[in-house]
Design an enzyme around this catalytic site. Structure first.
Site, short mmCIF file in Angstrom:
data_model
loop_
_atom_site.label_atom_id
_atom_site.label_comp_id
_atom_site.label_asym_id
_atom_site.label_seq_id
_atom_site.Cartn_x
_atom_site.Cartn_y
_atom_site.Cartn_z
N ASN A 6 69.42 -10.52 51.02
CA ASN A 6 70.86 -10.25 51.12
C ASN A 6 71.27 -10.45 52.58
O ASN A 6 71.00 -9.59 53.42
CB ASN A 6 71.13 -8.81 50.64
CG ASN A 6 72.56 -8.37 50.89
OD1 ASN A 6 73.43 -9.19 51.18
ND2 ASN A 6 72.80 -7.08 50.77
N TRP A 7 71.90 -11.56 52.85
CA TRP A 7 72.23 -11.89 54.25
C TRP A 7 73.43 -11.10 54.75
O TRP A 7 73.74 -11.16 55.95
CB TRP A 7 72.50 -13.39 54.38
CG TRP A 7 71.32 -14.27 54.14
CD1 TRP A 7 70.09 -13.91 53.66
CD2 TRP A 7 71.25 -15.69 54.38
NE1 TRP A 7 69.27 -15.00 53.59
CE2 TRP A 7 69.95 -16.11 54.03
CE3 TRP A 7 72.16 -16.65 54.86
CZ2 TRP A 7 69.54 -17.43 54.14
CZ3 TRP A 7 71.75 -17.96 54.97
CH2 TRP A 7 70.45 -18.35 54.61
N LYS A 8 74.12 -10.43 53.85
CA LYS A 8 75.33 -9.67 54.21
C LYS A 8 76.30 -10.58 54.97
O LYS A 8 76.34 -11.77 54.69
CB LYS A 8 74.94 -8.41 55.02
CG LYS A 8 73.86 -7.61 54.30
CD LYS A 8 73.67 -6.22 54.82
CE LYS A 8 72.57 -5.53 54.01
NZ LYS A 8 72.42 -4.12 54.34
N HIS A 19 76.58 -3.27 45.50
CA HIS A 19 75.83 -2.88 46.70
C HIS A 19 76.49 -1.65 47.32
O HIS A 19 77.72 -1.50 47.28
CB HIS A 19 75.81 -4.03 47.71
CG HIS A 19 74.88 -3.78 48.85
ND1 HIS A 19 75.24 -3.00 49.92
CD2 HIS A 19 73.60 -4.16 49.07
CE1 HIS A 19 74.20 -2.93 50.75
NE2 HIS A 19 73.21 -3.63 50.26
N GLU A 24 77.22 -0.89 50.23
CA GLU A 24 78.28 -1.19 51.22
C GLU A 24 79.59 -1.53 50.52
O GLU A 24 80.67 -1.23 51.02
CB GLU A 24 77.81 -2.33 52.15
CG GLU A 24 76.74 -1.83 53.12
CD GLU A 24 75.71 -2.86 53.55
OE1 GLU A 24 75.95 -4.08 53.39
OE2 GLU A 24 74.65 -2.45 54.05
N GLU A 37 68.31 1.21 45.96
CA GLU A 37 68.47 1.19 47.41
C GLU A 37 69.04 2.51 47.90
O GLU A 37 70.26 2.71 47.88
CB GLU A 37 69.43 0.06 47.81
CG GLU A 37 68.98 -1.32 47.39
CD GLU A 37 69.61 -2.39 48.27
OE1 GLU A 37 68.85 -3.16 48.87
OE2 GLU A 37 70.85 -2.44 48.37
N GLY A 61 69.29 -0.44 56.43
CA GLY A 61 69.63 -0.81 57.79
C GLY A 61 69.31 0.26 58.82
O GLY A 61 69.75 0.19 59.96
N SER A 108 65.41 -1.22 54.42
CA SER A 108 64.49 -1.36 55.55
C SER A 108 63.12 -1.91 55.15
O SER A 108 62.10 -1.51 55.72
CB SER A 108 64.36 -0.02 56.30
OG SER A 108 65.61 0.35 56.86
N GLY A 158 67.51 -6.91 53.35
CA GLY A 158 68.68 -7.20 54.17
C GLY A 158 68.26 -7.81 55.49
O GLY A 158 67.97 -9.00 55.59
N GLY A 159 68.22 -6.99 56.54
CA GLY A 159 67.96 -7.46 57.90
C GLY A 159 66.78 -8.42 58.03
O GLY A 159 66.88 -9.46 58.70
P1 PGA Z 1 68.11 -3.64 54.90
O1 PGA Z 1 69.24 -3.86 53.77
O2 PGA Z 1 66.88 -4.36 54.41
O3 PGA Z 1 68.69 -4.27 56.13
O4 PGA Z 1 67.89 -2.19 55.03
C1 PGA Z 1 68.92 -3.85 52.41
C2 PGA Z 1 70.17 -4.08 51.61
O5 PGA Z 1 71.22 -3.57 51.98
O6 PGA Z 1 70.13 -4.77 50.56
#
Ligand code: PGA
Length: 252
Positions: free
Chosen positions: A9-11, A94, A96, A166, A172, A213, A234-235
């Site tokens: 997930n590149w956000k 998600h 967010e 999640e 994050g 994470s 994500g990251g």
């Molecule tokens: P993260 O994000 O790996 O940066 O913690 C995961 C996600 O939000 O899907």
């Protein structure tokens, strides 16, 4: 036997040019990894830019969100048909989106039905906040998100739904859940809830990912757990070497 699944997930990261660059770094090494379903989810503006690069690579493309309506006066939104033109997958609900854009279990459910109708593989995200975790409400919250978010889906369609657990406190933050804790939520809360909704056989076929994470260093702690079928990253998905190492760790 569930095929492991890893999605990046590149956000809100990477311009189209940067996305092409990252995909060019991932292509060779990721194509070589067999036995894992691999998906990249760049921002909308990069989907078209990378779709032809991924053709024939065995790497799937996903959107990070979409609207549930087919078309109309919804300024700024993207329809399921538009996503389907370029993608095979879509992330839904998600945390967010829930936190910053007012998404609810009800909108998650509408998007899920739209995704299934358009033959997209939905990746439905659930997870408790830090406050909910600290007050011991994880099971209650996740159960509600699954029951309402996945409501009214025919068991025949449910097997292709991918669920991502999640915990919001792990996203994050660099503070991943332990493998054991995630395995407990997957095996004692989510899969039993899926079984009640769709029957045991379907529930056993559905993939449940962990997200929050995940890094190359901790990925195998999750993948060795029997109830964890992969990761939503994500990251770490923004760094080619890191993401490739996570995908490799998912091979059974
Ligand atoms: P993260 O994000 O790996 O940066 O913690 C995961 C996600 O939000 O899907």
């Amino acid at each position: 036997m569930r095929t492991p699944f890893v999605a990046g997930n590149w956000k809100m990261n990477k311009t189209a040019a940067e996305a092409r660059e990252l995909v060019s770094q991932l292509l060779g090494p990721l194509t070589d990894v067999a036995g894992v379903e691999k998906v990249l989810c760049p921002p909308f503006t990069s989907l078209f830019a990378v779709t032809s690069m991924l053709e024939g690579s065995g790497i799937g493309l996903g959107a990070q969100n979409m609207h549930w309506e087919e078309k109309g006066a919804f300024t700024g939104e993207v329809s399921p048909g538009m996503v389907k033109e370029l993608c095979g997958y879509v992330i839904i609900g998600h945390s967010e989106r829930r936190t910053y854009f007012g998404e609810t279990d009800a909108t998650v459910n509408k998007k899920l039905h739209a995704a299934l109708k358009h033959d997209l593989t939905p990746i439905v995200c659930v997870g408790e906040t830090l406050e909910e975790y600290e007050s011991g409400r994880t099971s209650e919250v996740v159960l509600r998100q699954i029951t309402l978010g996945l409501a009214d889906v025919a068991p025949a369609n449910a097997a292709r739904i991918v669920v991502a657990y999640e915990p919001v406190w792990a996203i994050g933050t660099g503070k991943a859940s332990s493998g054991e804790n995630a395995n407990f939520v997957h095996g004692q809360v989510i899969r039993p809830a899926l079984s009640r909704l769709f029957g045991e056989e379907t529930a056993q076929a559905m993939r449940i990912l962990y997200g929050g994470s995940v890094t190359a260093a901790n990925a195998s702690e999750f993948f060795q757990q029997p109830e964890i079928d992969g990761a939503l990253v994500g990251g770490a998905s923004l760094k080619a070497g890191e993401f490739v190492a996570i995908v490799r760790a998912a091979v059974k």
